[in-house]
Design a protein around this motif. Structure first.
Motif, PDB file in Angstrom:
ATOM      1  N   LYS A 150      67.662  17.735 104.687  1.00 11.63           N
ATOM      2  CA  LYS A 150      67.350  16.312 104.783  1.00 11.63           C
ATOM      3  C   LYS A 150      68.297  15.544 103.867  1.00 11.63           C
ATOM      4  N   SER A 151      68.433  14.249 104.137  1.00 10.50           N
ATOM      5  CA  SER A 151      69.203  13.381 103.267  1.00 10.50           C
ATOM      6  C   SER A 151      68.662  11.962 103.382  1.00 10.50           C
ATOM      7  N   VAL A 152      68.274  11.393 102.267  1.00 13.12           N
ATOM      8  CA  VAL A 152      67.775  10.026 102.267  1.00 13.12           C
ATOM      9  C   VAL A 152      68.951   9.058 102.346  1.00 13.12           C
ATOM     10  N   ILE A 153      70.052   9.411 101.679  1.00  8.99           N
ATOM     11  CA  ILE A 153      71.214   8.523 101.604  1.00  8.99           C
ATOM     12  C   ILE A 153      72.021   8.524 102.904  1.00  8.99           C
ATOM     13  N   SER A 154      72.308   9.695 103.448  1.00  8.80           N
ATOM     14  CA  SER A 154      73.176   9.809 104.636  1.00  8.80           C
ATOM     15  C   SER A 154      72.412   9.816 105.945  1.00  8.80           C
ATOM     16  N   LYS A 155      71.177   9.487 105.919  1.00 10.25           N
ATOM     17  CA  LYS A 155      70.260   9.639 107.051  1.00 10.25           C
ATOM     18  C   LYS A 155      70.807   9.144 108.392  1.00 10.25           C
ATOM     19  N   PHE A 156      71.536   8.024 108.409  1.00  7.83           N
ATOM     20  CA  PHE A 156      72.014   7.461 109.672  1.00  7.83           C
ATOM     21  C   PHE A 156      73.534   7.499 109.816  1.00  7.83           C
ATOM     22  N   ARG A 157      74.216   8.197 108.951  1.00  7.77           N
ATOM     23  CA  ARG A 157      75.676   8.289 109.035  1.00  7.77           C
ATOM     24  C   ARG A 157      76.067   9.264 110.146  1.00  7.77           C
ATOM     25  N   PRO A 158      77.061   8.891 110.969  1.00  6.79           N
ATOM     26  CA  PRO A 158      77.444   9.723 112.120  1.00  6.79           C
ATOM     27  C   PRO A 158      77.836  11.161 111.756  1.00  6.79           C
ATOM     28  N   LYS A 159      78.565  11.344 110.670  1.00 12.48           N
ATOM     29  CA  LYS A 159      78.982  12.698 110.282  1.00 12.48           C
ATOM     30  C   LYS A 159      77.768  13.564 109.936  1.00 12.48           C
ATOM     31  N   SER A 163      76.303  16.859 112.108  1.00 11.61           N
ATOM     32  CA  SER A 163      76.034  18.137 111.438  1.00 11.61           C
ATOM     33  C   SER A 163      74.581  18.560 111.653  1.00 11.61           C
ATOM     34  N   ARG A 164      73.685  17.611 111.549  1.00  9.90           N
ATOM     35  CA  ARG A 164      72.270  17.905 111.776  1.00  9.90           C
ATOM     36  C   ARG A 164      72.022  18.292 113.235  1.00  9.90           C
ATOM     37  N   ARG A 165      72.662  17.611 114.175  1.00  3.71           N
ATOM     38  CA  ARG A 165      72.513  17.934 115.595  1.00  3.71           C
ATOM     39  C   ARG A 165      72.915  19.382 115.852  1.00  3.71           C
TER      40      ARG A 165
END
Length: 194
Positions: A150-159, A163-165
């Motif tokens: 998880k990431s609170v900061i990068s939550k909506f960043r495309p990169k 990576s999560r996808r």
């Protein structure tokens, strides 16, 4: 390039002196040599009159998990999906400030019968499934891949989202191509009930 086997203490045909002319040697055991404990060397020579090429290192191809079984067998009775992947995502907006926004992951599933269907899942649903599978199958936890972090900061960043996808796609493939997990009501409920 040619390979010439040479026995120790025999004259080399690739030139004299201390220079090997760019050859590479391999030394291994040769049981046929008199005394039984000698070595056999193989030298690779660079000859202009022989066609050859340089060895080429290839980077590994990305791993894609896909079951090519035509129909499940007796050891794979729980399998029903041929392929599973998370193909893309959609950011579902909350308010103008993105409060309440979340990411919905589009999962494409292909069955052995050739049917395809897509379901949308949130990360929290993947997390819940992961936890349920861990508690239901404690002896099979080693076959259960970890979810991407998880990431609170990068939550909506495309990169980060890409990576999560990829991580969620790997998780889903591993689950659906494992007969024990795929046959579980937990997995079927996860995919068939939104």
């Amino acid at each position: 390039m040619n390979i010439t086997p040479e026995r120790p203490h025999e004259e080399s045909t690739h030139g004299g002196g201390g220079d090997d002319g760019g050859c590479l040697s391999y030394y291994g055991h040769d049981d046929d040599h008199a005394g039984g404990g000698g070595t056999l060397s193989y030298n690779l020579h660079d000859d202009d009159d022989h066609e050859g090429g340089a060895l080429q290192l290839l980077s590994p191809a990305p791993i894609t998990l896909e079951d090519h079984t035509v129909t499940p067998g007796e050891n794979t009775a729980g399998l029903w999906a041929r392929r599973a992947q998370v193909v893309d995502y959609a950011i579902v907006s909350g308010s103008r400030t993105r409060a309440g926004a979340y990411v919905a992951w589009n999962c494409l599933i292909e069955t052995f019968e050739g049917a395809q269907f897509t379901v949308r899942k949130r990360y929290s649903e993947f997390f819940l499934l992961h936890e349920q599978l861990k508690s239901t199958f404690p002896r099979s936890v080693k076959y259960l891949p970890e979810l991407p972090p998880k990431s609170v900061i990068s939550k909506f960043r495309p990169k980060f989202l890409e990576s999560r996808r990829q991580g969620l796609s790997y998780f889903l493939s591993c689950i659906l191509l494992n007969p024990q997990f795929a046959g579980s009501p937990l997995v079927k409920d996860f995919l068939l009930h939104s």
